[in-house]
Design a protein around this motif. Structure first.
Motif, PDB file in Angstrom:
ATOM      1  N   GLU A   1     -48.515  30.342 -31.850  1.00  0.00           N
ATOM      2  CA  GLU A   1     -48.597  29.312 -30.936  1.00  0.00           C
ATOM      3  C   GLU A   1     -48.158  28.169 -31.187  1.00  0.00           C
ATOM      4  O   GLU A   1     -47.433  27.392 -30.339  1.00  0.00           O
ATOM      5  CB  GLU A   1     -50.135  29.217 -30.819  1.00  0.00           C
ATOM      6  CG  GLU A   1     -50.484  28.245 -29.324  1.00  0.00           C
ATOM      7  CD  GLU A   1     -52.062  27.975 -29.293  1.00  0.00           C
ATOM      8  OE1 GLU A   1     -52.396  27.360 -28.420  1.00  0.00           O
ATOM      9  OE2 GLU A   1     -52.774  28.792 -30.162  1.00  0.00           O
ATOM     10  N   TRP A   2     -48.108  27.418 -32.268  1.00  0.00           N
ATOM     11  CA  TRP A   2     -47.731  26.149 -32.733  1.00  0.00           C
ATOM     12  C   TRP A   2     -45.938  26.287 -32.873  1.00  0.00           C
ATOM     13  O   TRP A   2     -45.225  25.544 -32.372  1.00  0.00           O
ATOM     14  CB  TRP A   2     -48.098  25.808 -34.090  1.00  0.00           C
ATOM     15  CG  TRP A   2     -47.426  24.546 -34.539  1.00  0.00           C
ATOM     16  CD1 TRP A   2     -47.974  23.253 -34.117  1.00  0.00           C
ATOM     17  CD2 TRP A   2     -46.542  24.230 -35.544  1.00  0.00           C
ATOM     18  NE1 TRP A   2     -47.177  22.646 -34.916  1.00  0.00           N
ATOM     19  CE2 TRP A   2     -46.242  23.038 -35.789  1.00  0.00           C
ATOM     20  CE3 TRP A   2     -45.902  25.043 -36.397  1.00  0.00           C
ATOM     21  CZ2 TRP A   2     -45.444  22.484 -36.708  1.00  0.00           C
ATOM     22  CZ3 TRP A   2     -44.774  24.624 -37.443  1.00  0.00           C
ATOM     23  CH2 TRP A   2     -44.524  23.333 -37.144  1.00  0.00           C
ATOM     24  N   THR A   3     -45.392  27.461 -33.234  1.00  0.00           N
ATOM     25  CA  THR A   3     -43.924  27.670 -33.298  1.00  0.00           C
ATOM     26  C   THR A   3     -43.532  27.697 -31.865  1.00  0.00           C
ATOM     27  O   THR A   3     -42.278  27.172 -31.771  1.00  0.00           O
ATOM     28  CB  THR A   3     -43.665  29.175 -34.369  1.00  0.00           C
ATOM     29  OG1 THR A   3     -44.256  29.097 -35.255  1.00  0.00           O
ATOM     30  CG2 THR A   3     -42.269  29.253 -34.240  1.00  0.00           C
ATOM     31  N   VAL A   4     -44.116  28.325 -30.855  1.00  0.00           N
ATOM     32  CA  VAL A   4     -43.627  28.538 -29.716  1.00  0.00           C
ATOM     33  C   VAL A   4     -43.694  27.138 -29.036  1.00  0.00           C
ATOM     34  O   VAL A   4     -42.622  26.645 -28.227  1.00  0.00           O
ATOM     35  CB  VAL A   4     -44.616  29.351 -28.871  1.00  0.00           C
ATOM     36  CG1 VAL A   4     -44.203  29.357 -27.301  1.00  0.00           C
ATOM     37  CG2 VAL A   4     -44.293  30.799 -29.147  1.00  0.00           C
ATOM     38  N   PHE A   5     -44.732  26.058 -29.343  1.00  0.00           N
ATOM     39  CA  PHE A   5     -44.841  24.970 -28.820  1.00  0.00           C
ATOM     40  C   PHE A   5     -43.710  24.139 -29.483  1.00  0.00           C
ATOM     41  O   PHE A   5     -42.981  23.509 -28.449  1.00  0.00           O
ATOM     42  CB  PHE A   5     -46.297  24.356 -29.270  1.00  0.00           C
ATOM     43  CG  PHE A   5     -46.199  23.016 -29.068  1.00  0.00           C
ATOM     44  CD1 PHE A   5     -46.444  22.389 -27.739  1.00  0.00           C
ATOM     45  CD2 PHE A   5     -46.005  22.036 -30.207  1.00  0.00           C
ATOM     46  CE1 PHE A   5     -46.530  20.802 -27.468  1.00  0.00           C
ATOM     47  CE2 PHE A   5     -46.484  20.592 -30.066  1.00  0.00           C
ATOM     48  CZ  PHE A   5     -46.296  20.318 -28.864  1.00  0.00           C
ATOM     49  N   LEU A   6     -43.468  24.252 -30.550  1.00  0.00           N
ATOM     50  CA  LEU A   6     -42.554  23.170 -31.379  1.00  0.00           C
ATOM     51  C   LEU A   6     -40.983  23.558 -30.852  1.00  0.00           C
ATOM     52  O   LEU A   6     -40.092  22.928 -30.675  1.00  0.00           O
ATOM     53  CB  LEU A   6     -42.600  23.478 -32.798  1.00  0.00           C
ATOM     54  CG  LEU A   6     -41.984  22.505 -33.746  1.00  0.00           C
ATOM     55  CD1 LEU A   6     -42.361  20.893 -33.119  1.00  0.00           C
ATOM     56  CD2 LEU A   6     -42.242  22.611 -35.186  1.00  0.00           C
ATOM     57  N   ARG A   7     -40.740  24.994 -30.530  1.00  0.00           N
ATOM     58  CA  ARG A   7     -39.419  25.395 -30.162  1.00  0.00           C
ATOM     59  C   ARG A   7     -39.471  24.856 -28.713  1.00  0.00           C
ATOM     60  O   ARG A   7     -37.916  24.494 -28.340  1.00  0.00           O
ATOM     61  CB  ARG A   7     -39.474  26.924 -30.294  1.00  0.00           C
ATOM     62  CG  ARG A   7     -39.015  27.506 -31.403  1.00  0.00           C
ATOM     63  CD  ARG A   7     -38.840  29.086 -31.138  1.00  0.00           C
ATOM     64  NE  ARG A   7     -38.604  29.676 -32.516  1.00  0.00           N
ATOM     65  CZ  ARG A   7     -39.259  30.777 -33.092  1.00  0.00           C
ATOM     66  NH1 ARG A   7     -40.166  31.398 -32.287  1.00  0.00           N
ATOM     67  NH2 ARG A   7     -38.940  31.341 -34.182  1.00  0.00           N
TER      68      ARG A   7
END
Length: 161
Positions: free
Chosen positions: A13-19
């Motif tokens: 979830e954090w990776t998707v947000f950060l991307r």
């Protein structure tokens, strides 16, 4: 929204947000860099109205970059741990995007520094020209007074407005 859980939230979830956030920031920075050439042309041409329009457009982009940056603030204290939890490819991708953004910001800053120097040089030239005009008027006024030419008031007046 991911923002409410600064310590939790899955890595995916954090990776998707950060991307998403970093990708949008990179695109905004690219748009800002593209505007630099137009800005430089306007500075060289002395088009202050056009320059103000470009600066206004740029400000909207800068404001959006700042909003996106604010969304990442809650994650900064756990940044290292979160990055360590990513796969090697995700980490390289995110670091590459951050590197792209950093490079874009540095180039934009260099363009702005160059434009600022050009504007300061134009200001100095204009200041010297105004000083010269002022001296010329003073000399003309002194010559007119010495020659006995006293300025008269207006000869005709429009009383009807």
């Amino acid at each position: 929204m991911l923002r409410r859980s600064t310590s939790g939230g899955g890595t995916g979830e954090w990776t998707v947000f950060l991307r998403r956030v970093l990708g949008e920031q990179r695109e905004l920075c690219r748009a800002l860099e593209a505007m630099c050439e137009r800005q430089a042309v306007l500075v060289r041409e002395g088009d202050s109205d056009g320059l103000m329009r470009v600066l206004s457009q740029r400000q909207a982009l800068v404001d959006r970059v700042a909003e996106l940056s604010d969304q990442v603030v809650p994650f900064r204290e756990s940044w290292e741990a979160r990055m360590a939890g990513l796969s090697e490819s995700d980490r390289r991708e995110i670091e590459g995007t951050v590197g792209d953004i950093t490079g874009l910001i540095e180039r934009i800053g260099r363009h702005d520094d160059s434009d600022r120097a050009a504007l300061e040089a134009q200001r100095d030239v204009l200041s010297k020209e105004l000083t010269s005009v002022s001296r010329g008027r003073g000399a003309l006024g002194a010559y007119s007074e010495a020659a006995g030419m006293v300025a008269e008031g207006p000869r005709y007046q429009d009383c009807n407005g």
